[in-house]
Scaffold this motif. Structure first.
Motif, mmCIF file in Angstrom:
data_model
loop_
_atom_site.group_PDB
_atom_site.id
_atom_site.type_symbol
_atom_site.label_atom_id
_atom_site.label_comp_id
_atom_site.label_asym_id
_atom_site.label_seq_id
_atom_site.Cartn_x
_atom_site.Cartn_y
_atom_site.Cartn_z
ATOM 1 N N GLU A 183 -35.898 96.447 21.643
ATOM 2 C CA GLU A 183 -35.088 95.293 22.018
ATOM 3 C C GLU A 183 -35.768 94.404 23.050
ATOM 4 N N ASN A 184 -36.723 94.959 23.780
ATOM 5 C CA ASN A 184 -37.376 94.202 24.836
ATOM 6 C C ASN A 184 -38.853 93.906 24.561
ATOM 7 N N THR A 237 -32.650 106.430 22.458
ATOM 8 C CA THR A 237 -32.095 105.341 23.255
ATOM 9 C C THR A 237 -33.197 104.533 23.924
ATOM 10 N N LEU A 238 -34.182 105.234 24.486
ATOM 11 C CA LEU A 238 -35.277 104.551 25.154
ATOM 12 C C LEU A 238 -36.148 103.801 24.142
ATOM 13 N N TYR A 239 -36.357 104.397 22.972
ATOM 14 C CA TYR A 239 -37.140 103.723 21.926
ATOM 15 C C TYR A 239 -36.441 102.436 21.498
ATOM 16 N N GLN A 240 -35.138 102.495 21.338
ATOM 17 C CA GLN A 240 -34.384 101.297 20.969
ATOM 18 C C GLN A 240 -34.485 100.232 22.056
ATOM 19 N N TYR A 241 -34.470 100.660 23.308
ATOM 20 C CA TYR A 241 -34.642 99.723 24.428
ATOM 21 C C TYR A 241 -36.002 99.040 24.335
ATOM 22 N N CYS A 242 -37.036 99.813 24.027
ATOM 23 C CA CYS A 242 -38.384 99.242 23.908
ATOM 24 C C CYS A 242 -38.424 98.190 22.799
#
Length: 220
Positions: free
Chosen positions: A16-17, A9-14
């Motif tokens: 996306e941002n 989840t955090l990797y996907q956030y990175c």
């Protein structure tokens, strides 16, 4: 302070941002993901990170050992100025045929010089020709990494950077009981580079581990 745990989840956030992946790179990445050897492709955030380095360095010449389907070579070519050049080495006609199609699609085929054959022989030829490079990326046969590293040092400009991929071997290098030959080889190379007085280095936990080596001076 410990590093934060990078969950999916955090990797996907990175991503996306921070990820600004050009469409042609995205298309190549998705096409490569359908291939049996897809695990060999670098991640898009790693490609973007190396593009960032090349731009910060004002690099003009890049050498790549291990082309695969050309994602990293295309990343480098897009990051280089108009007069920049990528020399990339591989021996697989099927993979590099895919690469050349996407290089042409991106309009950067004139920046990329593909050398087909045994990489260590190509490196020797480049040395004979007096070629030097600002940035060198090593991502090929792991058991030949030491040969590639030594050859790359001779081809690297003073102050240049070598990036070695897969230096964590999915975390297995940290387990002394793991005696897989490739893991042992990379573990020993990591130790060698750490003790190498010719260079400065940093090992980053990007993807499967990326060691950056900065050459202090060209050996006599």
């Amino acid at each position: 302070m410990k590093a934060i745990k990078l969950t999916p989840t955090l990797y996907q956030y990175c991503l996306e941002n921070s990820l600004c992946e050009p469409e042609v790179l995205r298309q190549l990445r998705l096409a490569t993901e359908k291939m049996p050897e897809a695990q060999m492709q670098i991640s898009p955030d790693q490609g973007q990170f190396m593009q960032f380095l090349i731009k910060v360095m004002n690099a003009k010449t890049v050498l790549e050992i291990g082309t695969y389907t050309g994602y990293s070579a295309l990343s480098f070519a897009l990051a280089l100025p108009d007069d920049g050049k990528v020399v990339t080495c591989d021996r697989n006609l099927e993979w590099t045929k895919v690469a050349k199609n996407y290089w042409k699609l991106a309009g950067v085929e004139n920046k990329i010089d593909l050398k087909l054959g045994q990489a260590i022989e190509t490196l020797a030829q480049l040395k004979e020709q007096g070629c030097f490079f600002d940035f060198i990326f090593i991502d090929a046969d792991k058991r030949s990494y030491n040969l590639y590293y030594e050859a790359a040092l001779e081809l690297l400009n003073n102050g240049g950077i070598i990036a070695l991929d897969n230096v964590l071997q999915e975390g297995h290098v940290a387990d002394p009981n793991n005696l897989d030959p490739t893991v042992v080889f990379i573990r020993e190379l990591n130790k060698k580079i750490y003790q190498d007085k010719r260079v400065e280095l940093t090992l980053l936990p990007i993807s499967d581990g990326l060691t950056l080596v900065r050459k202090i001076s060209r050996p006599l």
